[in-house]
Design an enzyme around this catalytic site. Structure first.
Site, mmCIF file in Angstrom:
data_model
loop_
_atom_site.group_PDB
_atom_site.id
_atom_site.type_symbol
_atom_site.label_atom_id
_atom_site.label_comp_id
_atom_site.label_asym_id
_atom_site.label_seq_id
_atom_site.Cartn_x
_atom_site.Cartn_y
_atom_site.Cartn_z
ATOM 1 N N ARG A 224 0.854 -1.188 0.000
ATOM 2 C CA ARG A 224 0.000 0.000 0.000
ATOM 3 C C ARG A 224 0.888 1.235 0.000
ATOM 4 O O ARG A 224 1.969 1.244 0.615
ATOM 5 C CB ARG A 224 -0.901 0.044 1.238
ATOM 6 C CG ARG A 224 -2.124 -0.855 1.172
ATOM 7 C CD ARG A 224 -3.139 -0.381 0.126
ATOM 8 N NE ARG A 224 -4.359 -1.170 0.106
ATOM 9 C CZ ARG A 224 -4.611 -2.194 -0.734
ATOM 10 N NH1 ARG A 224 -3.710 -2.571 -1.627
ATOM 11 N NH2 ARG A 224 -5.771 -2.824 -0.698
ATOM 12 N N HIS A 272 -1.264 -0.445 -9.881
ATOM 13 C CA HIS A 272 -2.005 -1.283 -8.923
ATOM 14 C C HIS A 272 -2.566 -2.535 -9.616
ATOM 15 O O HIS A 272 -3.762 -2.825 -9.547
ATOM 16 C CB HIS A 272 -3.141 -0.489 -8.242
ATOM 17 C CG HIS A 272 -3.544 -1.098 -6.932
ATOM 18 N ND1 HIS A 272 -3.834 -0.362 -5.810
ATOM 19 C CD2 HIS A 272 -3.704 -2.396 -6.557
ATOM 20 C CE1 HIS A 272 -4.156 -1.173 -4.815
ATOM 21 N NE2 HIS A 272 -4.070 -2.419 -5.246
HETATM 22 P P1 NAP Z 1 -2.321 -10.363 5.975
HETATM 23 O O1 NAP Z 1 -2.477 -11.834 5.769
HETATM 24 O O2 NAP Z 1 -3.249 -9.649 6.901
HETATM 25 O O3 NAP Z 1 -0.814 -10.138 6.450
HETATM 26 C C1 NAP Z 1 -0.335 -8.927 6.930
HETATM 27 C C2 NAP Z 1 1.063 -9.127 7.454
HETATM 28 O O4 NAP Z 1 1.556 -7.846 7.884
HETATM 29 C C3 NAP Z 1 1.110 -10.055 8.685
HETATM 30 O O5 NAP Z 1 2.255 -10.867 8.642
HETATM 31 C C4 NAP Z 1 1.210 -9.069 9.848
HETATM 32 O O6 NAP Z 1 1.851 -9.576 10.999
HETATM 33 C C5 NAP Z 1 2.061 -7.994 9.228
HETATM 34 N N1 NAP Z 1 1.898 -6.738 9.965
HETATM 35 C C6 NAP Z 1 0.787 -6.019 10.176
HETATM 36 N N2 NAP Z 1 1.048 -4.932 10.948
HETATM 37 C C7 NAP Z 1 2.377 -4.994 11.233
HETATM 38 C C8 NAP Z 1 3.255 -4.185 12.003
HETATM 39 N N3 NAP Z 1 2.826 -3.085 12.637
HETATM 40 N N4 NAP Z 1 4.540 -4.553 12.077
HETATM 41 C C9 NAP Z 1 5.005 -5.663 11.462
HETATM 42 N N5 NAP Z 1 4.217 -6.496 10.717
HETATM 43 C C10 NAP Z 1 2.918 -6.147 10.604
HETATM 44 O O7 NAP Z 1 -2.401 -9.589 4.597
HETATM 45 P P2 NAP Z 1 -2.175 -10.184 3.125
HETATM 46 O O8 NAP Z 1 -3.369 -10.902 2.659
HETATM 47 O O9 NAP Z 1 -0.869 -10.885 3.085
HETATM 48 O O10 NAP Z 1 -2.088 -8.821 2.282
HETATM 49 C C11 NAP Z 1 -1.099 -7.848 2.582
HETATM 50 C C12 NAP Z 1 -1.439 -6.545 1.893
HETATM 51 O O11 NAP Z 1 -1.190 -6.636 0.497
HETATM 52 C C13 NAP Z 1 -2.910 -6.145 1.963
HETATM 53 O O12 NAP Z 1 -3.239 -5.550 3.203
HETATM 54 C C14 NAP Z 1 -3.020 -5.170 0.828
HETATM 55 O O13 NAP Z 1 -2.732 -3.887 1.319
HETATM 56 C C15 NAP Z 1 -1.915 -5.603 -0.143
HETATM 57 N N6 NAP Z 1 -2.448 -6.092 -1.438
HETATM 58 C C16 NAP Z 1 -2.072 -5.465 -2.582
HETATM 59 C C17 NAP Z 1 -2.534 -5.921 -3.809
HETATM 60 C C18 NAP Z 1 -2.078 -5.279 -5.100
HETATM 61 O O14 NAP Z 1 -2.586 -5.620 -6.169
HETATM 62 N N7 NAP Z 1 -1.129 -4.375 -5.065
HETATM 63 C C19 NAP Z 1 -3.386 -7.022 -3.872
HETATM 64 C C20 NAP Z 1 -3.754 -7.628 -2.684
HETATM 65 C C21 NAP Z 1 -3.275 -7.162 -1.468
HETATM 66 P P3 NAP Z 1 1.236 -10.808 11.830
HETATM 67 O O15 NAP Z 1 1.443 -12.015 10.933
HETATM 68 O O16 NAP Z 1 2.031 -10.858 13.055
HETATM 69 O O17 NAP Z 1 -0.219 -10.502 12.023
#
Ligand code: NAP
Length: 309
Positions: A224, A272
């Site tokens: 993001r 994106h």
């Molecule tokens: P997720 O499963 O919720 O994983 C988020 C990760 O970030 C987890 O490992 C979490 O730690 C870690 N995290 C959150 N807050 C943190 C902090 N303060 N310090 C350190 N680590 C932290 O999310 P996901 O499904 O993998 O997706 C990740 C992101 O990718 C989405 O939120 C979205 O913004 C982005 N995305 C982008 C696209 C695109 O096309 N560009 C598409 C889809 C998603 P824990 O494991 O300890 O909870």
């Protein structure tokens, strides 16, 4: 009585109607799926944050909101939403992200640009190092970060991952918390951001953390826009501290036409498109969650409203 499901994701109905009906039929539930319902009759909303539903107050019997996107920053703080909120964890979305991340990691690892654009026909006989000699760090070890870490690890890259809570992942050096960030950055020649946008993750890459990376490191941001302090990144690109940034997400999207990222020679902008939810696989995830809700089982991928993701 059928389960009433409101589909409220602008522009997506044509792609989702058939797979969602098929996936819901597989659950054996009696259901009524539509794009319009009187709010007080809706049990579940299949949702995108750009939906016209922004006030959930009239949805008096709502059992859950099932987000079609992985990112929930635009809905998680909605004070009118009191029903459980699930984010999207979709095998199709995950594969797309793995492919984007792997492709852009290999582009920089192999130095492909020098050969794709070589107007002076230079013959520089320098082979790239092996993956084993190119440390990569992934910030965020959730559904997407872990899948990318596994693939890069399988390709031979030494992979470090950083998350909020402690993790144990085979073959991946896991760090967490504030102290773990410095450890994750100090050797990373390529750093990949797959964190959610929350108040805690804003400007994770800033002047101080960018300076912890080895000189010339590459930044990939399919996470993001707010994860990066843009002014600090531009300074680091100008000074050579960062060798290149490939950015897919931005604070303002579409990226304004006069934004310095567009013209910077060490920045690649992708609009994106790193990945997106795929209707066939995502419909099965939605249907399974509705089945669970109706069976009184806990929902998958529930958002922690306090943590913001
Ligand atoms: P997720 O499963 O919720 O994983 C988020 C990760 O970030 C987890 O490992 C979490 O730690 C870690 N995290 C959150 N807050 C943190 C902090 N303060 N310090 C350190 N680590 C932290 O999310 P996901 O499904 O993998 O997706 C990740 C992101 O990718 C989405 O939120 C979205 O913004 C982005 N995305 C982008 C696209 C695109 O096309 N560009 C598409 C889809 C998603 P824990 O494991 O300890 O909870």
């Amino acid at each position: 009585m059928p389960v009433n499901i409101l589909f409220s994701s602008p522009g997506d109905w044509a792609a989702y109607e058939t797979p969602l009906r098929e996936a819901l039929a597989q659950t054996g539930l009696e259901f009524d799926l539509r794009t319009d319902f009187p709010p007080d009759r809706v049990d579940y909303i299949v949702y995108a944050p750009n939906s016209k539903v922004q006030d959930f107050t009239p949805y008096s019997r709502l059992k859950a909101v099932l987000n079609l996107w992985a990112g929930v920053e635009d809905v998680v703080t909605n004070p009118t939403l009191t029903a459980p909120l699930a984010r999207m964890v979709d095998p199709g979305l995950e594969r797309g992200m793995v492919e984007w991340v792997t492709g852009h990691t290999l582009r920089h690892h192999l130095g492909m640009d020098a050969h794709i654009v070589n107007p002076d026909h230079e013959w520089s006989h320098v082979a790239p190092p092996l993956a084993q000699d190119r440390p990569v760090t992934i910030l965020g070890l959730g559904a997407l970060g872990t899948a990318c870490a596994r693939t890069l690890c399988d390709l031979g890259f030494p992979v470090t991952g950083w998350s909020r809570s402690a993790k144990l992942l085979y073959g991946i050096a896991c760090t967490h918390g504030e102290s773990g960030l410095a450890q994750a950055l100090e050797l990373a020649q390529i750093v990949i951001l797959l964190l959610p946008a929350t108040p805690d993750t804003e400007n994770t890459l800033n002047a101080q953390t960018l300076s912890m990376l080895p000189r010339g490191a590459v930044v990939l941001n399919p996470g993001r826009g707010p994860l990066i302090d843009d002014a600090a990144l531009l300074d680091a690109l100008d000074s050579g501290q960062i060798g290149h940034a490939t950015l897919d997400t931005f604070r303002t999207e579409p990226l304004p036409r006069d934004h310095p990222y567009w013209s910077h020679r060490h920045v690649t902008v992708t609009p994106h498109i790193a990945s997106e939810t795929r209707p066939d696989s995502a419909s099965r995830v939605i249907a399974e969650n509705i089945r669970r809700g109706e069976a009184g089982e806990s929902l998958l991928h529930l958002v922690d409203r306090t943590a913001g993701y």
